[in-house]
Design a protein around this motif. Structure first.
Motif, PDB file in Angstrom:
ATOM      1  N   GLU A   1      -6.835 -34.416 -17.381  1.00  0.00           N
ATOM      2  CA  GLU A   1      -6.840 -35.870 -17.421  1.00  0.00           C
ATOM      3  C   GLU A   1      -8.163 -36.426 -16.896  1.00  0.00           C
ATOM      4  O   GLU A   1      -8.730 -37.367 -17.469  1.00  0.00           O
ATOM      5  CB  GLU A   1      -5.672 -36.417 -16.595  1.00  0.00           C
ATOM      6  N   LEU A   2      -8.683 -35.837 -15.815  1.00  0.00           N
ATOM      7  CA  LEU A   2      -9.954 -36.290 -15.258  1.00  0.00           C
ATOM      8  C   LEU A   2     -11.098 -36.077 -16.249  1.00  0.00           C
ATOM      9  O   LEU A   2     -11.919 -36.978 -16.467  1.00  0.00           O
ATOM     10  CB  LEU A   2     -10.243 -35.533 -13.959  1.00  0.00           C
ATOM     11  N   VAL A   3     -11.137 -34.912 -16.858  1.00  0.00           N
ATOM     12  CA  VAL A   3     -12.203 -34.616 -17.812  1.00  0.00           C
ATOM     13  C   VAL A   3     -12.134 -35.554 -19.009  1.00  0.00           C
ATOM     14  O   VAL A   3     -13.153 -36.076 -19.479  1.00  0.00           O
ATOM     15  CB  VAL A   3     -12.116 -33.144 -18.261  1.00  0.00           C
ATOM     16  N   GLU A   4     -10.941 -35.790 -19.525  1.00  0.00           N
ATOM     17  CA  GLU A   4     -10.791 -36.689 -20.667  1.00  0.00           C
ATOM     18  C   GLU A   4     -11.229 -38.107 -20.322  1.00  0.00           C
ATOM     19  O   GLU A   4     -11.881 -38.785 -21.130  1.00  0.00           O
ATOM     20  CB  GLU A   4      -9.346 -36.662 -21.155  1.00  0.00           C
ATOM     21  N   GLU A   5     -10.896 -38.583 -19.107  1.00  0.00           N
ATOM     22  CA  GLU A   5     -11.304 -39.928 -18.696  1.00  0.00           C
ATOM     23  C   GLU A   5     -12.828 -40.033 -18.615  1.00  0.00           C
ATOM     24  O   GLU A   5     -13.417 -41.031 -19.048  1.00  0.00           O
ATOM     25  CB  GLU A   5     -10.679 -40.267 -17.345  1.00  0.00           C
ATOM     26  N   VAL A   6     -13.473 -38.999 -18.079  1.00  0.00           N
ATOM     27  CA  VAL A   6     -14.935 -39.008 -17.971  1.00  0.00           C
ATOM     28  C   VAL A   6     -15.575 -39.008 -19.357  1.00  0.00           C
ATOM     29  O   VAL A   6     -16.539 -39.747 -19.623  1.00  0.00           O
ATOM     30  CB  VAL A   6     -15.423 -37.803 -17.150  1.00  0.00           C
ATOM     31  N   LEU A   7     -15.051 -38.196 -20.261  1.00  0.00           N
ATOM     32  CA  LEU A   7     -15.600 -38.139 -21.610  1.00  0.00           C
ATOM     33  C   LEU A   7     -15.443 -39.461 -22.342  1.00  0.00           C
ATOM     34  O   LEU A   7     -16.377 -39.941 -23.000  1.00  0.00           O
ATOM     35  CB  LEU A   7     -14.919 -37.023 -22.404  1.00  0.00           C
ATOM     36  N   VAL A   8     -14.274 -40.062 -22.240  1.00  0.00           N
ATOM     37  CA  VAL A   8     -14.044 -41.350 -22.900  1.00  0.00           C
ATOM     38  C   VAL A   8     -14.978 -42.411 -22.338  1.00  0.00           C
ATOM     39  O   VAL A   8     -15.568 -43.217 -23.076  1.00  0.00           O
ATOM     40  CB  VAL A   8     -12.574 -41.776 -22.750  1.00  0.00           C
ATOM     41  N   ALA A   9     -15.153 -42.409 -21.011  1.00  0.00           N
ATOM     42  CA  ALA A   9     -16.041 -43.386 -20.394  1.00  0.00           C
ATOM     43  C   ALA A   9     -17.483 -43.196 -20.859  1.00  0.00           C
ATOM     44  O   ALA A   9     -18.196 -44.167 -21.140  1.00  0.00           O
ATOM     45  CB  ALA A   9     -15.953 -43.274 -18.870  1.00  0.00           C
TER      46      ALA A   9
ATOM     47  N   SER B   1     -18.043 -44.296 -24.423  1.00  0.00           N
ATOM     48  CA  SER B   1     -17.901 -45.740 -24.585  1.00  0.00           C
ATOM     49  C   SER B   1     -19.198 -46.481 -24.283  1.00  0.00           C
ATOM     50  O   SER B   1     -19.286 -47.689 -24.510  1.00  0.00           O
ATOM     51  CB  SER B   1     -16.780 -46.266 -23.675  1.00  0.00           C
ATOM     52  N   GLN B   2     -20.198 -45.796 -23.771  1.00  0.00           N
ATOM     53  CA  GLN B   2     -21.473 -46.414 -23.438  1.00  0.00           C
ATOM     54  C   GLN B   2     -22.256 -46.750 -24.716  1.00  0.00           C
ATOM     55  O   GLN B   2     -22.081 -46.105 -25.756  1.00  0.00           O
ATOM     56  CB  GLN B   2     -22.303 -45.482 -22.553  1.00  0.00           C
ATOM     57  N   PRO B   3     -23.126 -47.774 -24.683  1.00  0.00           N
ATOM     58  CA  PRO B   3     -23.861 -48.207 -25.882  1.00  0.00           C
ATOM     59  C   PRO B   3     -24.740 -47.112 -26.490  1.00  0.00           C
ATOM     60  O   PRO B   3     -24.967 -47.120 -27.702  1.00  0.00           O
ATOM     61  CB  PRO B   3     -24.716 -49.375 -25.361  1.00  0.00           C
ATOM     62  N   ASP B   4     -25.265 -46.198 -25.674  1.00  0.00           N
ATOM     63  CA  ASP B   4     -26.160 -45.178 -26.205  1.00  0.00           C
ATOM     64  C   ASP B   4     -25.436 -43.908 -26.646  1.00  0.00           C
ATOM     65  O   ASP B   4     -26.066 -42.904 -26.970  1.00  0.00           O
ATOM     66  CB  ASP B   4     -27.205 -44.807 -25.146  1.00  0.00           C
ATOM     67  N   ALA B   5     -24.114 -43.945 -26.684  1.00  0.00           N
ATOM     68  CA  ALA B   5     -23.357 -42.726 -27.006  1.00  0.00           C
ATOM     69  C   ALA B   5     -23.595 -42.270 -28.438  1.00  0.00           C
ATOM     70  O   ALA B   5     -23.500 -41.076 -28.738  1.00  0.00           O
ATOM     71  CB  ALA B   5     -21.863 -42.963 -26.781  1.00  0.00           C
ATOM     72  N   SER B   6     -23.894 -43.209 -29.342  1.00  0.00           N
ATOM     73  CA  SER B   6     -24.076 -42.819 -30.734  1.00  0.00           C
ATOM     74  C   SER B   6     -25.242 -41.854 -30.907  1.00  0.00           C
ATOM     75  O   SER B   6     -25.241 -41.000 -31.797  1.00  0.00           O
ATOM     76  CB  SER B   6     -24.292 -44.057 -31.605  1.00  0.00           C
ATOM     77  N   ARG B   7     -26.251 -41.961 -30.035  1.00  0.00           N
ATOM     78  CA  ARG B   7     -27.391 -41.066 -30.138  1.00  0.00           C
ATOM     79  C   ARG B   7     -27.022 -39.625 -29.777  1.00  0.00           C
ATOM     80  O   ARG B   7     -27.665 -38.684 -30.230  1.00  0.00           O
ATOM     81  CB  ARG B   7     -28.518 -41.556 -29.225  1.00  0.00           C
TER      82      ARG B   7
END
Length: 378
Positions: free
Chosen positions: A323-331, A334-340
């Motif tokens: 659960e902790l790892v999934e929350e960190v990954l989702v967060a 969700s950042q603006p530069d994640a598409s890169r």
């Protein structure tokens, strides 16, 4: 300057292991070298190795010596001993152009890969060789189907309980008794593990003289050939022309019993836990593996934990860690530069030009004399 030559010989399938076909190739190649007064410094042999698939270690070593300037001539029985695939010919042409390589063959004459005419001749011979391979494969496939429909059992590795003789496939009495015992014990409720353990205690070996394993025994008992049935690509096509070891009813009962015993949490090689085998122990650096653990107390509730598989330093609750790892990954995603982070590292500029051809999976574009495949955006 005298030529420094290497002889290359290859045979795709050596059934006897004696390499007689290779020896015949070498003998004729040596005579050719003698008649041309060429000094042979190396002989490379790939016996029981296909040119259409797999790795040819001696052929690769020969190319490396050519690149090093130690060989300027190849003598071979025929060009199909050197190559059967176009990409192999391309590699050979590149080496030939850089090092002025000459190719002499016993059956196809001299091939000069440094000239357009020589490359054309080599390409034509390569296409003919490829055609022969594909035709042979098609004939073999048709022959396999015909034999299966006639109830003939083809095998390369001897199956436990049977052997091939001049009279066809025959039962090995002692091994057949072991197979019948395994069926009877499993249908009586015993586990495969218990049967395997007992067989190994009794020093009953497999056809390869190795101990039994659960997967080996399961595969043997699942084989329809023990019931005298001929299957081809998973479908029953005929009744075999050999003596069955057990009745069909026994084999069907085994399959049904095996299905009934399978539980939802039965072992499989599917990935079940997010970090099993990936996470590392913070104490010793060993890998953390998922394993069951039981909570202390009257309930003895079962849970899964990530435990250090090296020195058992630590263990952590699998559910909470995931659960902790999934929350960190989702967060993070969700950042603006994640598409890169997910942007493919490919050249997309060719997609701006006109398409050559289109299909269901995408479009092929041409730019700067290169073809680029652009997948459809969905």
């Amino acid at each position: 300057m005298p030529m420094t030559a290497a002889i290359y010989a290859r045979q795709s399938l050596d059934k006897t292991g004696e390499g007689q076909a290779v020896e015949r190739q070498l003998s004729e190649c040596r005579r050719l070298a003698t008649s041309r007064k060429i000094r042979v410094v190396h002989e490379f042999i790939d016996n029981d190795v296909s040119a259409s698939k797999g790795i040819r270690p001696e052929y690769t070593r020969m190319l490396s010596l050519i690149s090093a300037g130690e060989i300027d001539t190849i003598i071979t029985w025929h060009t199909d001993r050197l190559y059967r695939r176009v990409r192999d010919l391309v590699d050979l042409v590149e080496v030939a152009e850089k090092h002025a390589l000459q190719i002499l063959t016993v059956k196809a004459g001299e091939i000069d890969l440094t000239t357009p005419a020589g490359r054309m001749a080599a390409g034509m011979l390569g296409h003919v060789a490829r055609y022969e391979v594909e035709q042979k494969g098609a004939r073999q496939a048709a022959s396999n189907v015909q034999r299966a429909r006639n109830g003939v059992w083809q095998f390369s590795n001897r199956p436990y309980g049977y052997e091939r003789t001049m009279d066809g496939v025959q039962v090995v009495a002692e091994e057949a008794g072991i197979i019948r015992e395994a069926y009877d014990r499993f249908l009586a409720g015993e586990s495969l593990y218990g049967i395997v353990d007992n067989f190994n205690e009794r020093n009953i070996a497999t056809t390869t003289d190795r101990p039994w394993s659960i997967s080996t025994l399961s595969a043997r008992l699942s084989n329809p050939a023990y019931a005298g049935l001929r299957f081809y690509r998973g479908e029953e096509v005929a009744v075999g022309d050999w003596e069955p070891i057990v009745p069909r009813e026994t084999w069907e009962a085994f399959k049904a019993s095996k299905r009934q015993r399978r539980k939802p949490d039965s072992w499989s090689n599917r990935t079940k836990y997010l970090l099993s085998g990936l996470a590392l122990c913070g104490v010793c650096g060993g890998r953390l593996m998922a394993r069951p653990d039981y909570v202390r107390g009257p309930s003895r509730a079962r849970r899964v934990v990530y435990a250090c598989s090296s020195k058992w330093c630590v263990q952590r609750d699998q559910t909470r860690v995931d659960e902790l790892v999934e929350e960190v990954l989702v967060a993070r995603l969700s950042q603006p530069d994640a598409s890169r982070l997910l942007k493919p590292k490919v050249e997309v500029a060719p997609c701006m030009n006109a398409p050559m051809t289109s299909g269901a999976g995408g479009t092929i574009w041409r730019r700067h004399s290169r073809r680029v495949f652009c997948p459809l955006q969905r």
